[in-house]
Design a protein around this motif. Structure first.
Motif, PDB file in Angstrom:
ATOM      1  N   VAL A  51       0.860  -1.180   0.000  1.00  0.00           N
ATOM      2  CA  VAL A  51       0.000   0.000   0.000  1.00  0.00           C
ATOM      3  C   VAL A  51       0.897   1.231   0.000  1.00  0.00           C
ATOM      4  O   VAL A  51       1.749   1.378   0.873  1.00  0.00           O
ATOM      5  CB  VAL A  51      -0.934   0.018   1.235  1.00  0.00           C
ATOM      6  CG1 VAL A  51      -1.612   1.371   1.378  1.00  0.00           C
ATOM      7  CG2 VAL A  51      -1.964  -1.084   1.149  1.00  0.00           C
ATOM      8  N   GLU A  52       0.724   2.074  -1.003  1.00  0.00           N
ATOM      9  CA  GLU A  52       1.398   3.370  -1.072  1.00  0.00           C
ATOM     10  C   GLU A  52       0.319   4.407  -0.809  1.00  0.00           C
ATOM     11  O   GLU A  52      -0.652   4.490  -1.570  1.00  0.00           O
ATOM     12  CB  GLU A  52       2.018   3.578  -2.448  1.00  0.00           C
ATOM     13  CG  GLU A  52       3.064   2.538  -2.790  1.00  0.00           C
ATOM     14  CD  GLU A  52       3.481   2.581  -4.251  1.00  0.00           C
ATOM     15  OE1 GLU A  52       2.784   3.220  -5.078  1.00  0.00           O
ATOM     16  OE2 GLU A  52       4.494   1.951  -4.578  1.00  0.00           O
ATOM     17  N   ILE A  53       0.464   5.167   0.270  1.00  0.00           N
ATOM     18  CA  ILE A  53      -0.587   6.089   0.671  1.00  0.00           C
ATOM     19  C   ILE A  53       0.002   7.417   1.132  1.00  0.00           C
ATOM     20  O   ILE A  53       1.010   7.447   1.833  1.00  0.00           O
ATOM     21  CB  ILE A  53      -1.469   5.448   1.774  1.00  0.00           C
ATOM     22  CG1 ILE A  53      -2.634   6.361   2.162  1.00  0.00           C
ATOM     23  CG2 ILE A  53      -0.650   5.001   2.969  1.00  0.00           C
ATOM     24  CD1 ILE A  53      -3.683   5.685   3.046  1.00  0.00           C
ATOM     25  N   VAL A  54      -0.631   8.491   0.685  1.00  0.00           N
ATOM     26  CA  VAL A  54      -0.273   9.845   1.115  1.00  0.00           C
ATOM     27  C   VAL A  54      -1.539  10.444   1.718  1.00  0.00           C
ATOM     28  O   VAL A  54      -2.581  10.495   1.058  1.00  0.00           O
ATOM     29  CB  VAL A  54       0.213  10.712  -0.063  1.00  0.00           C
ATOM     30  CG1 VAL A  54       0.514  12.132   0.404  1.00  0.00           C
ATOM     31  CG2 VAL A  54       1.427  10.083  -0.733  1.00  0.00           C
ATOM     32  N   ARG A  90       3.109   8.329   3.672  1.00  0.00           N
ATOM     33  CA  ARG A  90       3.743   9.643   3.712  1.00  0.00           C
ATOM     34  C   ARG A  90       2.684  10.714   3.906  1.00  0.00           C
ATOM     35  O   ARG A  90       1.512  10.518   3.584  1.00  0.00           O
ATOM     36  CB  ARG A  90       4.475   9.923   2.392  1.00  0.00           C
ATOM     37  CG  ARG A  90       5.615   8.973   2.123  1.00  0.00           C
ATOM     38  CD  ARG A  90       6.295   9.251   0.786  1.00  0.00           C
ATOM     39  NE  ARG A  90       5.427   8.848  -0.309  1.00  0.00           N
ATOM     40  CZ  ARG A  90       5.078   9.635  -1.324  1.00  0.00           C
ATOM     41  NH1 ARG A  90       5.511  10.870  -1.415  1.00  0.00           N
ATOM     42  NH2 ARG A  90       4.285   9.207  -2.280  1.00  0.00           N
ATOM     43  N   ALA A  91       3.130  11.840   4.395  1.00  0.00           N
ATOM     44  CA  ALA A  91       2.287  13.042   4.439  1.00  0.00           C
ATOM     45  C   ALA A  91       2.535  13.806   3.130  1.00  0.00           C
ATOM     46  O   ALA A  91       3.570  13.629   2.481  1.00  0.00           O
ATOM     47  CB  ALA A  91       2.673  13.909   5.638  1.00  0.00           C
ATOM     48  N   PRO A  92       1.590  14.655   2.717  1.00  0.00           N
ATOM     49  CA  PRO A  92       1.796  15.446   1.498  1.00  0.00           C
ATOM     50  C   PRO A  92       3.100  16.249   1.581  1.00  0.00           C
ATOM     51  O   PRO A  92       3.449  16.776   2.625  1.00  0.00           O
ATOM     52  CB  PRO A  92       0.580  16.385   1.476  1.00  0.00           C
ATOM     53  CG  PRO A  92      -0.462  15.649   2.241  1.00  0.00           C
ATOM     54  CD  PRO A  92       0.286  14.907   3.330  1.00  0.00           C
ATOM     55  N   GLY A  93       3.838  16.271   0.484  1.00  0.00           N
ATOM     56  CA  GLY A  93       5.086  17.015   0.421  1.00  0.00           C
ATOM     57  C   GLY A  93       6.307  16.223   0.831  1.00  0.00           C
ATOM     58  O   GLY A  93       7.430  16.667   0.628  1.00  0.00           O
ATOM     59  N   GLU A  94       6.112  15.061   1.432  1.00  0.00           N
ATOM     60  CA  GLU A  94       7.263  14.205   1.791  1.00  0.00           C
ATOM     61  C   GLU A  94       7.650  13.360   0.591  1.00  0.00           C
ATOM     62  O   GLU A  94       6.818  12.967  -0.216  1.00  0.00           O
ATOM     63  CB  GLU A  94       6.906  13.286   2.959  1.00  0.00           C
ATOM     64  CG  GLU A  94       6.671  13.991   4.247  1.00  0.00           C
ATOM     65  CD  GLU A  94       6.301  13.050   5.377  1.00  0.00           C
ATOM     66  OE1 GLU A  94       6.266  13.532   6.520  1.00  0.00           O
ATOM     67  OE2 GLU A  94       6.039  11.858   5.140  1.00  0.00           O
ATOM     68  N   SER A  95       8.940  13.070   0.497  1.00  0.00           N
ATOM     69  CA  SER A  95       9.393  12.224  -0.607  1.00  0.00           C
ATOM     70  C   SER A  95       9.735  10.833  -0.132  1.00  0.00           C
ATOM     71  O   SER A  95       9.762  10.528   0.999  1.00  0.00           O
ATOM     72  CB  SER A  95      10.599  12.824  -1.281  1.00  0.00           C
ATOM     73  OG  SER A  95      11.617  13.093  -0.345  1.00  0.00           O
TER      74      SER A  95
END
Length: 95
Positions: A51-54, A90-95
């Motif tokens: 799962v890839e989730i932002v 991740r949170a928005p803006g994190e890479s």
């Protein structure tokens, strides 16, 4: 939001994570075929996922807290149908 559900378990994972975490990006990848013949492989398929989730709710949370939030959203699926889950949260803006 990106989605990649294929079968009923992937679709349910997507539904639950969308409802609980309102992600801006979500990609549910069925890795089950890579584990054919290994411990935990389910002949029905859909037993191993990535799962890839932002999500905004992850801002300020550490990796463990994010994984707990995902696992809590999935609830009984983690006990009954999903053998392995790789979480990239991740949170928005994190890479």
């Amino acid at each position: 939001m990106t989605q990649n559900p294929t079968g009923p378990v992937a679709t349910e994972i997507t539904r639950r994570l969308t409802q609980a975490l309102a992600p801006s990006h979500l990609n549910v990848i069925d890795d089950s075929d890579h584990h054919r013949g290994h411990a935990g492989h389910d002949a029905r398929g859909e037993s191993h996922f990535t799962v890839e989730i932002v999500a905004e709710s992850f801002a300020g949370q550490n990796r463990v807290a994010r994984q707990r939030a995902v696992n809590a959203a999935l609830g009984d699926l983690m006990k009954e149908r999903v053998h392995a889950l790789s979480i990239k949260a991740r949170a928005p803006g994190e890479s």
